[in-house]
Write a protein that holds these residues in place. Structure first.
Motif, PDB file in Angstrom:
ATOM      1  N   UNK A   1      35.045  46.331  34.461  1.00 15.42           N
ATOM      2  CA  UNK A   1      36.161  45.517  33.998  1.00 15.42           C
ATOM      3  C   UNK A   1      36.944  46.227  32.895  1.00 15.42           C
ATOM      4  N   UNK A   2      36.247  46.822  31.955  1.00 16.44           N
ATOM      5  CA  UNK A   2      36.920  47.537  30.861  1.00 16.44           C
ATOM      6  C   UNK A   2      37.758  48.706  31.385  1.00 16.44           C
ATOM      7  N   UNK A   3      37.234  49.393  32.380  1.00 13.32           N
ATOM      8  CA  UNK A   3      37.948  50.541  32.943  1.00 13.32           C
ATOM      9  C   UNK A   3      39.212  50.139  33.703  1.00 13.32           C
ATOM     10  N   UNK A   4      39.256  48.891  34.173  1.00 12.99           N
ATOM     11  CA  UNK A   4      40.427  48.426  34.922  1.00 12.99           C
ATOM     12  C   UNK A   4      41.585  48.025  34.011  1.00 12.99           C
ATOM     13  N   UNK A   5      41.318  47.781  32.735  1.00 15.74           N
ATOM     14  CA  UNK A   5      42.354  47.282  31.834  1.00 15.74           C
ATOM     15  C   UNK A   5      43.565  48.216  31.780  1.00 15.74           C
ATOM     16  N   UNK A   6      43.304  49.509  31.853  1.00 12.56           N
ATOM     17  CA  UNK A   6      44.401  50.470  31.771  1.00 12.56           C
ATOM     18  C   UNK A   6      45.377  50.394  32.922  1.00 12.56           C
ATOM     19  N   UNK A   7      45.006  49.725  34.017  1.00 12.80           N
ATOM     20  CA  UNK A   7      45.877  49.650  35.194  1.00 12.80           C
ATOM     21  C   UNK A   7      46.949  48.579  35.096  1.00 12.80           C
ATOM     22  N   UNK A   8      46.802  47.627  34.170  1.00 11.09           N
ATOM     23  CA  UNK A   8      47.716  46.477  34.177  1.00 11.09           C
ATOM     24  C   UNK A   8      48.686  46.497  32.995  1.00 11.09           C
ATOM     25  N   UNK A   9      48.726  47.597  32.278  1.00 15.25           N
ATOM     26  CA  UNK A   9      49.701  47.723  31.200  1.00 15.25           C
ATOM     27  C   UNK A   9      49.346  46.915  29.972  1.00 15.25           C
TER      28      UNK A   9
END
Length: 333
Positions: A132-140
Motif C-alpha cells: 500500500x505504501x509503495x502505491x501512494x506515489x502513483x496517485x499524485x
C-alpha cells in the motif's frame, strides 16, 4: 530458542499461540491466568511447560525470556513494569498503554536494563502495508483519505440487555478507539505520519467510553477521516484519493485480499498474497531483533509506537473519553 510466557486467557492469546507455537525459534514455556484452570487449559492445548496463577512466581522463573501481555488494557502498564523489573523482555498487546507517561516510565526501565519492549500491532509488519505504501506515489498529491474499521462486538447484544462487560467500561481503558481505532491510527501514521490538528466525535456510553466514533486528522493540505465502531456492522475499507488517481483497499489492511489502484486512466487490481498467518510477521520481526540485539531498530519502532500513543491521547481527550488512571503509580500521574 526464545522461551516465552503469556499473560491472559482471552481469544487473542489463543489466536497468537496458534501461530507462534509453530514458528522456529519460539518455545511456549509458561501460561499465566488468574484462574489456574484457564492457565492449565492453555498449557495443555498449546504445549506449555508450566502454568501459573501467581504472576510474581512466574516472573521469578529464570528460564523465561519474553512475556506476551494480553490482559485488559488498564493492566498493561502495571504488568509490563512487573515484567521489566523482573528482567523479562515484553511484548504487549495494543493499545500499548493508557498514556505516554506510562510508556516513558517503561522506556526508562527497559533502557537501564537493556530489555526489549514491543507493541504487538500486526499491521506494521504485514507485506500488504508495504504494498500500500509503495502505491501512494502513483496517485499524485494526496487530497483525502477515508478509513472504516467497524466490527460488531460479540458482547454488544448483552450490552443492550444491560449486561455491561469490561470492553465497555472506562476503568478498563476500553472502547472503540482503543480496540479498533488504534489499528486505524497505526495505519494512518505509517502512511502519513503525525497530523497537525485532531478531532474525534465519540458516541460515549454512560460508563465513559466510546462504543463507536469518527475522527478527523488534518495534515495541513489534506485530511484523513476514520470510523471505528463496536455497535454496528459495516463493510470495511480504505480509500486514498490523490490528484492523479485513487487507491481502494477492500477490507481492513489485516484481512484485505485485493487493492484497487486507479492511475493514468487505468484501473489495476492487485491480489494480496497471504503466504503466512497474520501474526507470523510481527513475531518473526521480534525474534530477529532479539537475536541480533538490534537496539537501533528496536528504538525506532518504540518511538513510532510513542508517536501513535500521543495521537491516541489527543483523540481521547478531544472526544471526552474518560481516562483510566487507577493503575498508574502516583509518581507518573
Amino acid at each position: 530458542m526464545i522461551n516465552f510466557a503469556t499473560i491472559g486467557s482471552n481469544f487473542i492469546v489463543e489466536n497468537i499461540l496458534k501461530t507462534v507455537v509453530k514458528m522456529d525459534g519460539y518455545n511456549y514455556y509458561g501460561a499465566y491466568s488468574r484462574s489456574i484452570e484457564k492457565a492449565d487449559y492453555l498449557k495443555e492445548k498449546f504445549g506449555a511447560e508450566k502454568s501459573f496463577d501467581d504472576l510474581e512466581r512466574m516472573l521469578e522463573d529464570p528460564k523465561i525470556d519474553f512475556v506476551y501481555i494480553a490482559s485488559p488494557n488498564s493492566l498493561h502498564y502495571k504488568q509490563a513494569k512487573m515484567c521489566l523489573l523482573a528482567n523479562k523482555n515484553v511484548i504487549c498487546e495494543k493499545p500499548f498503554f493508557t498514556n505516554t507517561k506510562e510508556l516513558d516510565d517503561l522506556i526508562k526501565i527497559s533502557k537501564e536494563r537493556n530489555l526489549f519492549l514491543f507493541e504487538a500491532i500486526s499491521i506494521k509488519y504485514l507485506p500488504s502495508l508495504e504494498l500500500l505504501k509503495n502505491l501512494l506515489g502513483k496517485i499524485g498529491k494526496i487530497s483525502t483519505c477515508m478509513i472504516n474499521y467497524s466490527q460488531y462486538s460479540s458482547r454488544f447484544d448483552k450490552y443492550k440487555e444491560g449486561i455491561v462487560e469490561n470492553i465497555f467500561k472506562s476503568e478498563f481503558s476500553a472502547g472503540a478507539l482503543a480496540d479498533l481505532g488504534i489499528y486505524n491510527l497505526h495505519l494512518i501514521y505509517e502512511l502519513f505520519g503525525k497530523g497537525k490538528d485532531y478531532s474525534y466525535f465519540g458516541n460515549i456510553n454512560p460508563y465513559g467510553v466510546d462504543i463507536s466514533g469518527q475522527g478527523l486528522i488534518s495534515y495541513g493540505d489534506f485530511s484523513v477521516s476514520f470510523t471505528n465502531a463496536k455497535d454496528t456492522k459495516s463493510e470495511n475499507f480504505i480509500i486514498i484519493q490523490g490528484e492523479e488517481g485513487y487507491i481502494k483497499v477492500l477490507g481492513n489492511i489485516q484481512e484485505a485480499e485485493k487493492i484497487e489502484c486507479f492511475s493514468d486512466g487505468r484501473l489495476e487490481i492487485i491480489d494480496i498474497k497471504k503466504e503466512k498467518d497474520l501474526y507470523f510477521y510481527e513475531f518473526e520481526y521480534f525474534k530477529k531483533i532479539f537475536e541480533n540485539k538490534d537496539y537501533k531498530s528496536f528504538e525506532k519502532r518504540l518511538f513510532e509506537s510513542k508517536d501513535v500513543l500521543e495521537m491516541f491521547e489527543k483523540l481521547k481527550k478531544i472526544g471526552k473519553i474518560r481516562d483510566c488512571y487507577n493503575m498508574i503509580e502516583p509518581s507518573i500521574k
